[in-house]
Scaffold this motif. Structure first.
Motif, PDB file in Angstrom:
ATOM      1  N   ALA A   1       5.381 -15.820   6.525  1.00 29.09           N
ATOM      2  CA  ALA A   1       4.617 -14.681   7.012  1.00 29.09           C
ATOM      3  C   ALA A   1       3.739 -14.086   5.915  1.00 29.09           C
ATOM      4  CB  ALA A   1       5.561 -13.606   7.557  1.00 29.09           C
ATOM      5  N   GLN A   2       2.610 -13.524   6.339  1.00 36.04           N
ATOM      6  CA  GLN A   2       1.762 -12.727   5.459  1.00 36.04           C
ATOM      7  C   GLN A   2       1.754 -11.310   6.035  1.00 36.04           C
ATOM      8  OE1 GLN A   2      -2.170 -14.241   4.848  1.00 36.04           O
ATOM      9  NE2 GLN A   2      -2.811 -12.548   3.575  1.00 36.04           N
ATOM     10  N   ILE A   3       2.249 -10.353   5.267  1.00 41.33           N
ATOM     11  CA  ILE A   3       2.508  -9.018   5.806  1.00 41.33           C
ATOM     12  C   ILE A   3       1.909  -7.936   4.912  1.00 41.33           C
ATOM     13  CG2 ILE A   3       4.645  -9.735   6.934  1.00 41.33           C
ATOM     14  CD1 ILE A   3       6.181  -8.539   4.604  1.00 41.33           C
ATOM     15  N   GLU A   4       1.867  -6.713   5.472  1.00 39.69           N
ATOM     16  CA  GLU A   4       1.449  -5.532   4.715  1.00 39.69           C
ATOM     17  C   GLU A   4       2.618  -4.555   4.709  1.00 39.69           C
ATOM     18  OE1 GLU A   4      -2.740  -3.865   4.915  1.00 39.69           O
ATOM     19  OE2 GLU A   4      -1.637  -2.307   5.962  1.00 39.69           O
ATOM     20  N   VAL A   5       3.001  -4.128   3.505  1.00 34.97           N
ATOM     21  CA  VAL A   5       4.170  -3.280   3.334  1.00 34.97           C
ATOM     22  C   VAL A   5       3.715  -1.910   2.857  1.00 34.97           C
ATOM     23  CG1 VAL A   5       6.379  -2.988   2.139  1.00 34.97           C
ATOM     24  CG2 VAL A   5       5.578  -5.282   2.766  1.00 34.97           C
ATOM     25  N   SER A   6       4.140  -0.858   3.566  1.00 36.37           N
ATOM     26  CA  SER A   6       3.840   0.524   3.166  1.00 36.37           C
ATOM     27  C   SER A   6       4.981   1.054   2.316  1.00 36.37           C
ATOM     28  CB  SER A   6       3.643   1.404   4.409  1.00 36.37           C
ATOM     29  OG  SER A   6       2.521   0.986   5.131  1.00 36.37           O
ATOM     30  N   VAL A   7       4.620   1.589   1.151  1.00 33.96           N
ATOM     31  CA  VAL A   7       5.630   2.072   0.201  1.00 33.96           C
ATOM     32  C   VAL A   7       5.544   3.594   0.168  1.00 33.96           C
ATOM     33  CG1 VAL A   7       6.440   1.983  -2.181  1.00 33.96           C
ATOM     34  CG2 VAL A   7       5.373  -0.036  -1.145  1.00 33.96           C
ATOM     35  N   GLY A   8       6.675   4.248   0.378  1.00 29.35           N
ATOM     36  CA  GLY A   8       6.713   5.703   0.369  1.00 29.35           C
ATOM     37  C   GLY A   8       6.515   6.275  -1.015  1.00 29.35           C
ATOM     38  N   GLU A   9       5.644   7.304  -1.122  1.00 33.26           N
ATOM     39  CA  GLU A   9       5.391   7.932  -2.425  1.00 33.26           C
ATOM     40  C   GLU A   9       6.488   8.936  -2.752  1.00 33.26           C
ATOM     41  OE1 GLU A   9       0.544   7.681  -2.751  1.00 33.26           O
ATOM     42  OE2 GLU A   9       1.465   9.569  -2.141  1.00 33.26           O
TER      43      GLU A   9
ATOM     44  N   ILE B   1       7.621  -2.685   6.609  1.00 29.30           N
ATOM     45  CA  ILE B   1       6.584  -3.622   7.049  1.00 29.30           C
ATOM     46  C   ILE B   1       5.802  -2.966   8.190  1.00 29.30           C
ATOM     47  CG2 ILE B   1       6.124  -5.909   8.016  1.00 29.30           C
ATOM     48  CD1 ILE B   1       8.800  -6.810   6.781  1.00 29.30           C
ATOM     49  N   THR B   2       4.532  -2.668   7.947  1.00 30.35           N
ATOM     50  CA  THR B   2       3.720  -1.933   8.925  1.00 30.35           C
ATOM     51  C   THR B   2       2.606  -2.777   9.551  1.00 30.35           C
ATOM     52  OG1 THR B   2       2.381  -1.119   7.061  1.00 30.35           O
ATOM     53  CG2 THR B   2       4.152   0.317   7.870  1.00 30.35           C
ATOM     54  N   ARG B   3       2.423  -4.005   9.054  1.00 33.09           N
ATOM     55  CA  ARG B   3       1.374  -4.846   9.636  1.00 33.09           C
ATOM     56  C   ARG B   3       1.719  -6.317   9.411  1.00 33.09           C
ATOM     57  NH1 ARG B   3      -4.756  -5.661   7.353  1.00 33.09           N
ATOM     58  NH2 ARG B   3      -5.527  -7.004   9.001  1.00 33.09           N
ATOM     59  N   ILE B   4       1.503  -7.124  10.473  1.00 30.55           N
ATOM     60  CA  ILE B   4       1.711  -8.571  10.385  1.00 30.55           C
ATOM     61  C   ILE B   4       0.341  -9.240  10.385  1.00 30.55           C
ATOM     62  CG2 ILE B   4       2.799 -10.594  11.408  1.00 30.55           C
ATOM     63  CD1 ILE B   4       4.787  -8.517  10.464  1.00 30.55           C
ATOM     64  N   ILE B   5      -0.028  -9.837   9.254  1.00 32.18           N
ATOM     65  CA  ILE B   5      -1.302 -10.547   9.167  1.00 32.18           C
ATOM     66  C   ILE B   5      -1.152 -11.960   9.723  1.00 32.18           C
ATOM     67  CG2 ILE B   5      -3.107 -11.342   7.587  1.00 32.18           C
ATOM     68  CD1 ILE B   5      -2.242  -9.052   5.709  1.00 32.18           C
ATOM     69  N   LYS B   6      -0.109 -12.671   9.287  1.00 31.20           N
ATOM     70  CA  LYS B   6       0.257 -13.978   9.850  1.00 31.20           C
ATOM     71  C   LYS B   6       1.764 -13.957  10.074  1.00 31.20           C
ATOM     72  CE  LYS B   6      -1.639 -17.872   8.557  1.00 31.20           C
ATOM     73  NZ  LYS B   6      -2.560 -18.130   9.675  1.00 31.20           N
ATOM     74  N   PRO B   7       2.233 -14.404  11.240  1.00 31.44           N
ATOM     75  CA  PRO B   7       3.668 -14.309  11.532  1.00 31.44           C
ATOM     76  C   PRO B   7       4.461 -15.455  10.895  1.00 31.44           C
ATOM     77  CG  PRO B   7       2.537 -15.308  13.371  1.00 31.44           C
ATOM     78  CD  PRO B   7       1.466 -14.959  12.362  1.00 31.44           C
ATOM     79  N   GLN B   8       5.758 -15.215  10.721  1.00 25.42           N
ATOM     80  CA  GLN B   8       6.653 -16.296  10.318  1.00 25.42           C
ATOM     81  C   GLN B   8       7.031 -17.087  11.558  1.00 25.42           C
ATOM     82  OE1 GLN B   8      10.109 -15.294   7.940  1.00 25.42           O
ATOM     83  NE2 GLN B   8      11.261 -17.019   8.756  1.00 25.42           N
ATOM     84  N   VAL B   9       6.884 -18.422  11.480  1.00 21.95           N
ATOM     85  CA  VAL B   9       7.179 -19.293  12.611  1.00 21.95           C
ATOM     86  C   VAL B   9       8.275 -20.270  12.212  1.00 21.95           C
ATOM     87  CG1 VAL B   9       6.234 -20.925  14.286  1.00 21.95           C
ATOM     88  CG2 VAL B   9       4.798 -19.102  13.405  1.00 21.95           C
ATOM     89  N   ASN B  10       9.315 -20.349  13.032  1.00 24.51           N
ATOM     90  CA  ASN B  10      10.402 -21.302  12.823  1.00 24.51           C
ATOM     91  C   ASN B  10      10.348 -22.362  13.910  1.00 24.51           C
ATOM     92  OD1 ASN B  10      11.192 -19.670  10.730  1.00 24.51           O
ATOM     93  ND2 ASN B  10      12.878 -18.713  11.846  1.00 24.51           N
ATOM     94  N   TYR B  11      10.712 -23.586  13.521  1.00 20.99           N
ATOM     95  CA  TYR B  11      10.826 -24.669  14.482  1.00 20.99           C
ATOM     96  C   TYR B  11      12.220 -25.255  14.374  1.00 20.99           C
ATOM     97  CZ  TYR B  11      10.007 -29.100  16.929  1.00 20.99           C
ATOM     98  OH  TYR B  11      10.084 -30.152  17.801  1.00 20.99           O
TER      99      TYR B  11
ATOM    100  N   ILE C   1       0.864  -1.186   0.000  1.00 20.88           N
ATOM    101  CA  ILE C   1       0.000   0.000   0.000  1.00 20.88           C
ATOM    102  C   ILE C   1       0.901   1.236   0.000  1.00 20.88           C
ATOM    103  CG2 ILE C   1      -1.898  -1.129   1.228  1.00 20.88           C
ATOM    104  CD1 ILE C   1      -0.943   0.282   3.778  1.00 20.88           C
ATOM    105  N   THR C   2       0.396   2.311  -0.591  1.00 24.93           N
ATOM    106  CA  THR C   2       1.177   3.549  -0.633  1.00 24.93           C
ATOM    107  C   THR C   2       0.941   4.361   0.638  1.00 24.93           C
ATOM    108  OG1 THR C   2      -0.617   4.660  -1.811  1.00 24.93           O
ATOM    109  CG2 THR C   2       1.125   3.639  -3.135  1.00 24.93           C
ATOM    110  N   SER C   3       1.961   5.127   1.028  1.00 17.69           N
ATOM    111  CA  SER C   3       1.867   5.925   2.249  1.00 17.69           C
ATOM    112  C   SER C   3       2.655   7.216   2.076  1.00 17.69           C
ATOM    113  CB  SER C   3       2.403   5.136   3.443  1.00 17.69           C
ATOM    114  OG  SER C   3       2.428   5.941   4.605  1.00 17.69           O
TER     115      SER C   3
END
Length: 296
Positions: free
Chosen positions: A288-296, A270-280, A258-260
């Motif tokens: 991970a499923q994330i939301e990335v803010s892109v600077g205009e 990375i401004t939001r974590i929808i699902k985290p990355q999990v290591n075992y 998304i633009t910001s």
């Protein structure tokens, strides 16, 4: 010599049989313990269902408050419109009075002036009273909404605390189950519970950041989350921290962009974590499923 060997062999076999019986008794005790813990979990699930019903009732109350607020706003608008009409009528009457005063200055001037001033004064008083009433009504509604929000946040904290207790219990049971099964089985590790715990930890962290620090039960919930994270880590799992870090194309993630305007041009944060990355054990078991803010 042969008799001595046979006697020694017999004694050794009896000792092994006794030891085997003790281990079987321990396994039976552990199974009973697992059954008892499962009963506790079922009871806690029932309590969670009751809490969910309570939350739905709270939501219905909020909807009712919103409806009442909307009705109050309509009533206030109607009163304001009516007052505006009365003021216009008063102004019209005053103008008519001035016209008549021009016709009969000597006899009626003083009376019309007094009547006009009284009318304007009355209109001002009515306007002031109405404004005060509107302000009071608005303050009461805002207070009700604020109290309802606070109540919902406290109820949410209680629900999350119960959920943390259930997940913590399930993790402990899973750990006990691993100890029992690991000696007799080589099956692959089931990560479904750990992934669920990871998702709930991320969700609760997000809710905690949006709540007032003085909310009742907030500190206790934070401590519970810290405890389950420690338990989570002791079982070999790791939640990879990504929030606030810069995104790069080499990351093994599912990203939504998304633009910001608040970010420097060309930067990807990375401004939001929808699902985290999990290591075992240092190996990724969930990307991970994330939301990335892109600077205009």
């Amino acid at each position: 010599l042969i008799n001595i060997i046979l006697c020694a062999t017999t004694i050794f076999a009896q000792e092994q049989k006794t030891e085997l019986q003790k281990q079987q008794q321990e396994i039976v005790k552990l199974n009973q313990k697992l059954n008892n813990q499962q009963a506790v979990i079922n009871q806690q699930k029932t309590e969670l269902a009751n809490l969910s019903a309570t939350t739905e009732n709270q939501q219905k109350q909020i909807d009712s408050l919103k409806t009442a607020t909307s009705q109050n706003e309509q009533n206030i608008q109607a009163i304001a419109n009516d007052l505006g009409t009365k003021i216009k009528q008063t102004e019209t009457a005053a103008k008519d009075g001035i016209s008549k005063l021009d016709k009969d200055v000597n006899t009626n001037r003083l009376y019309w002036i007094i009547a006009t001033l009284a009318t304007l004064l009355l209109g001002g008083v009515l306007y002031w009273l109405l404004g005060k009433r509107i302000a009071t009504s608005k303050t009461d509604v805002e207070t009700q909404i604020k109290n309802t929000k606070k109540s919902l946040e406290e109820e949410s904290i209680k629900l999350d605390s119960k959920l943390i207790e259930v997940l913590d219990t399930q993790l402990k049971l899973k750990q006990e189950e691993k100890k029992v099964v690991s000696t007799t089985s080589t099956a692959d590790v089931d990560h479904s519970l750990a992934l669920k715990v990871a998702d709930e930890i991320v969700r609760i962290h997000k809710n905690l950041q949006q709540m007032d620090v003085n909310t009742k039960g907030l500190k206790q919930l934070s401590a519970s989350v810290k405890r389950i994270q420690d338990n989570f880590a002791s079982n070999g799992y790791e939640l990879v921290e990504m929030l606030g870090k810069e995104y790069n194309e080499g990351m093994k993630v599912i990203a939504n962009f998304i633009t910001s305007e608040d970010i420097e041009t060309g930067k990807q944060i990375i401004t939001r974590i929808i699902k985290p990355q999990v290591n075992y054990k240092n190996e990724m078991i969930q990307s991970a499923q994330i939301e990335v803010s892109v600077g205009e």
